[in-house]
Design an enzyme around this catalytic site. Sequence first.
Site, PDB file in Angstrom:
ATOM      1  N   GLY A  46       5.182 -19.521 -12.311  1.00  0.00           N
ATOM      2  CA  GLY A  46       6.471 -20.052 -11.851  1.00  0.00           C
ATOM      3  C   GLY A  46       6.291 -20.646 -10.482  1.00  0.00           C
ATOM      4  O   GLY A  46       5.878 -19.966  -9.554  1.00  0.00           O
ATOM      5  N   HIS A  47       6.530 -21.941 -10.376  1.00  0.00           N
ATOM      6  CA  HIS A  47       6.413 -22.577  -9.065  1.00  0.00           C
ATOM      7  C   HIS A  47       7.791 -23.059  -8.634  1.00  0.00           C
ATOM      8  O   HIS A  47       8.544 -23.587  -9.440  1.00  0.00           O
ATOM      9  CB  HIS A  47       5.509 -23.808  -9.135  1.00  0.00           C
ATOM     10  CG  HIS A  47       4.124 -23.493  -9.556  1.00  0.00           C
ATOM     11  ND1 HIS A  47       3.374 -22.529  -8.943  1.00  0.00           N
ATOM     12  CD2 HIS A  47       3.355 -24.025 -10.514  1.00  0.00           C
ATOM     13  CE1 HIS A  47       2.185 -22.493  -9.520  1.00  0.00           C
ATOM     14  NE2 HIS A  47       2.160 -23.384 -10.481  1.00  0.00           N
TER      15      HIS A  47
ATOM     16  N   ASP B 283       2.546 -15.967  -6.557  1.00  0.00           N
ATOM     17  CA  ASP B 283       3.780 -16.208  -5.795  1.00  0.00           C
ATOM     18  C   ASP B 283       3.518 -16.385  -4.303  1.00  0.00           C
ATOM     19  O   ASP B 283       4.355 -16.045  -3.472  1.00  0.00           O
ATOM     20  CB  ASP B 283       4.786 -15.062  -5.999  1.00  0.00           C
ATOM     21  CG  ASP B 283       5.010 -14.745  -7.463  1.00  0.00           C
ATOM     22  OD1 ASP B 283       5.228 -15.695  -8.225  1.00  0.00           O
ATOM     23  OD2 ASP B 283       4.927 -13.568  -7.845  1.00  0.00           O
TER      24      ASP B 283
ATOM     25  N   GLY C  76       8.376 -22.703   6.424  1.00  0.00           N
ATOM     26  CA  GLY C  76       9.656 -22.821   5.725  1.00  0.00           C
ATOM     27  C   GLY C  76       9.410 -23.454   4.374  1.00  0.00           C
ATOM     28  O   GLY C  76       8.319 -23.973   4.114  1.00  0.00           O
TER      29      GLY C  76
ATOM     30  N   PRO D 207      12.584  -7.926  -8.901  1.00  0.00           N
ATOM     31  CA  PRO D 207      12.201  -7.740  -7.495  1.00  0.00           C
ATOM     32  C   PRO D 207      10.702  -7.512  -7.387  1.00  0.00           C
ATOM     33  O   PRO D 207      10.117  -6.819  -8.214  1.00  0.00           O
ATOM     34  CB  PRO D 207      12.968  -6.479  -7.057  1.00  0.00           C
ATOM     35  CG  PRO D 207      13.550  -5.887  -8.271  1.00  0.00           C
ATOM     36  CD  PRO D 207      13.483  -6.869  -9.393  1.00  0.00           C
ATOM     37  N   ARG D 208      10.080  -8.154  -6.400  1.00  0.00           N
ATOM     38  CA  ARG D 208       8.640  -7.967  -6.218  1.00  0.00           C
ATOM     39  C   ARG D 208       8.383  -6.824  -5.239  1.00  0.00           C
ATOM     40  O   ARG D 208       9.192  -6.577  -4.351  1.00  0.00           O
ATOM     41  CB  ARG D 208       8.010  -9.236  -5.653  1.00  0.00           C
ATOM     42  CG  ARG D 208       8.130 -10.427  -6.587  1.00  0.00           C
ATOM     43  CD  ARG D 208       7.565 -11.692  -5.938  1.00  0.00           C
ATOM     44  NE  ARG D 208       7.811 -12.857  -6.782  1.00  0.00           N
ATOM     45  CZ  ARG D 208       8.057 -14.082  -6.318  1.00  0.00           C
ATOM     46  NH1 ARG D 208       8.096 -14.308  -5.021  1.00  0.00           N
ATOM     47  NH2 ARG D 208       8.265 -15.065  -7.151  1.00  0.00           N
TER      48      ARG D 208
ATOM     49  N   LYS E 293       2.055 -21.415  -3.757  1.00  0.00           N
ATOM     50  CA  LYS E 293       1.112 -22.460  -4.176  1.00  0.00           C
ATOM     51  C   LYS E 293       1.838 -23.751  -4.495  1.00  0.00           C
ATOM     52  O   LYS E 293       1.338 -24.832  -4.252  1.00  0.00           O
ATOM     53  CB  LYS E 293       0.333 -22.022  -5.422  1.00  0.00           C
ATOM     54  CG  LYS E 293      -0.626 -20.896  -5.194  1.00  0.00           C
ATOM     55  CD  LYS E 293      -1.324 -20.501  -6.471  1.00  0.00           C
ATOM     56  CE  LYS E 293      -0.390 -19.958  -7.513  1.00  0.00           C
ATOM     57  NZ  LYS E 293       0.256 -18.680  -7.177  1.00  0.00           N
ATOM     58  N   GLY E 294       3.055 -23.603  -5.070  1.00  0.00           N
ATOM     59  CA  GLY E 294       3.832 -24.785  -5.479  1.00  0.00           C
ATOM     60  C   GLY E 294       3.993 -25.747  -4.316  1.00  0.00           C
ATOM     61  O   GLY E 294       3.745 -26.942  -4.443  1.00  0.00           O
TER      62      GLY E 294
ATOM     63  N   ASP F 144       7.342 -17.460   8.620  1.00  0.00           N
ATOM     64  CA  ASP F 144       8.715 -17.349   9.165  1.00  0.00           C
ATOM     65  C   ASP F 144       9.436 -16.092   8.664  1.00  0.00           C
ATOM     66  O   ASP F 144      10.362 -15.608   9.306  1.00  0.00           O
ATOM     67  CB  ASP F 144       9.531 -18.596   8.794  1.00  0.00           C
ATOM     68  CG  ASP F 144       9.510 -18.868   7.303  1.00  0.00           C
ATOM     69  OD1 ASP F 144       8.411 -18.995   6.739  1.00  0.00           O
ATOM     70  OD2 ASP F 144      10.596 -18.931   6.678  1.00  0.00           O
TER      71      ASP F 144
ATOM     72  N   SER G  44       2.517 -22.646   6.805  1.00  0.00           N
ATOM     73  CA  SER G  44       3.826 -23.042   6.280  1.00  0.00           C
ATOM     74  C   SER G  44       4.896 -22.179   6.933  1.00  0.00           C
ATOM     75  O   SER G  44       4.807 -20.953   6.936  1.00  0.00           O
ATOM     76  CB  SER G  44       3.810 -22.867   4.762  1.00  0.00           C
ATOM     77  OG  SER G  44       5.093 -23.094   4.254  1.00  0.00           O
TER      78      SER G  44
ATOM     79  N   GLN H 237      -0.846 -17.944 -10.823  1.00  0.00           N
ATOM     80  CA  GLN H 237      -1.066 -16.523 -10.458  1.00  0.00           C
ATOM     81  C   GLN H 237      -2.007 -16.433  -9.232  1.00  0.00           C
ATOM     82  O   GLN H 237      -2.054 -17.367  -8.461  1.00  0.00           O
ATOM     83  CB  GLN H 237      -1.596 -15.707 -11.636  1.00  0.00           C
ATOM     84  CG  GLN H 237      -0.595 -15.547 -12.781  1.00  0.00           C
ATOM     85  CD  GLN H 237      -0.750 -16.590 -13.868  1.00  0.00           C
ATOM     86  OE1 GLN H 237      -1.813 -17.094 -14.119  1.00  0.00           O
ATOM     87  NE2 GLN H 237       0.349 -16.923 -14.536  1.00  0.00           N
TER      88      GLN H 237
END
Length: 429
Positions: free
Chosen positions: A45-46, A18, A420, A310-311, A21-22, A339, A418, A230
């Site tokens: 999940g991306h 998470d 945003g 929740p992570r 990467k997407g 950000d 990155s 992952q």
Amino acid sequence: MKKNNWQTVVVLGAQWGDEGKGKVTDYYASQTHYVVRFQGGNNAGHTIVHNNKTYKLHLLPSGVLHSRNKIVIGNGVVIDPEVLLYEMNKLKKLGKKVNLLISDRAHIIFDFHKMLDMASEKIQKKRKLDAMSTHRGIWPVYSAKTGRIGIRMVDLINPVVFKNKFDLLFEVEKKKLQKVYGYKGRINKQEIFKKYKSYASKLKKYVIDTSLELNNGLDKGKKILFEGAQGAMLDVDFGVYPYTTSSNTTIGAVGTGAGVSPQKIDRVIGVCKAYLSRVGGGALPTELIDKTGELIREVGGEYGTTTGRPRRVGWLDLVQLKMAVRINGLTSLAITKIDILNNLPTIKVCTGYKVGSKVIKEMPADLTVYNKAKPIYKTFKGWGDIGKVKKYNKLPVNARKYLEYIEKEVGIPIRVVSIGPERNETIIK
Ligand code: GDP
């Protein structure tokens, strides 16, 4: 190793998944001919945001949004055909062309693998592993694969072979379900068999030897992006075992999961958040169980793409990141979500652990040691608001100090920052 003129690039998670990467793979995908997944399944999940549209993908690589790309599901991936067909249809409805190639050697997830995953939860709960599983049948299918009773794509699309292999697999998994995990529900062999036969007829046209295709592509000068799922600390060998995923998430998996030699890899980019998050149990020395942690979770949207859970969040951990750099041979970092730390008065980064009276600088394999690790922090002044800057030297000076400290400590450059979720909120350094 070609430095500037690259033909192959690997994008890997450098933390617990998470990391964003997407977005990073989507950026590189615009420059390549092939985008390849090589491990994991739809437990990934991306999320990619483009022109205000949000695309959530679990099995198809993020590069699918670029119509010129050939999308490859390599042999190391485990495939739930129902999910694959669902994602393909969804994208087609959104007007996206899917040029899909599926490895003939990729293994298939069956309904009873998902049942096994759920039925095993009681045992996992006892081991406090409960939050790890996404119930997608991932560990049972890798278990069948290494137990050599698994069914590959090439077997699924051959009616005679499929029938024989299915009989054996079904009997073994059914026994496991009922005798080991005490499953009492219904399990209809014929129904499952028929359903998977129909998947086979729909997917057959995409199935090829993808290793051959990729290597032929390289010979013709085509560019390839390998997209990891992952992250390094979820790697079944190098992660915080057993609080890991069931596949290798690190660089070696490109060779074994796509059939492309490590000698052909030009760049290995590690994606890393400016802080960290993880799903599931296990020690997490820099975890923030306080107001700052809650704030980062809310502002950062730190809830699972696949599960909505929740992570856990914490400060960036350089002990962990250095290990990810070393085992993957990362050539550069992409730092995301900087950000999210906007407007915090101070930002911390973990430089080592104290275990009793000892200071350690490496991740221990021994969890009885890791469980006692207390973070040693270096504190940075906050940077206010990063805004929508386009150039690295326009970033607030305190943000640059933070980033440059990370670079110095881990010994590789940060090439992407990155700021945003949108494609254009990316600074290339
Ligand atoms: P992945 O599995 O590594 O691709 O990560 P996820 O897609 O689960 O999580 C990344 C999330 O963060 C997505 O919702 C992205 O749109 C978002 N994201 C990525 N980079 C940035 C960034 O720099 N800033 C912000 N605010 N969000 C980002």
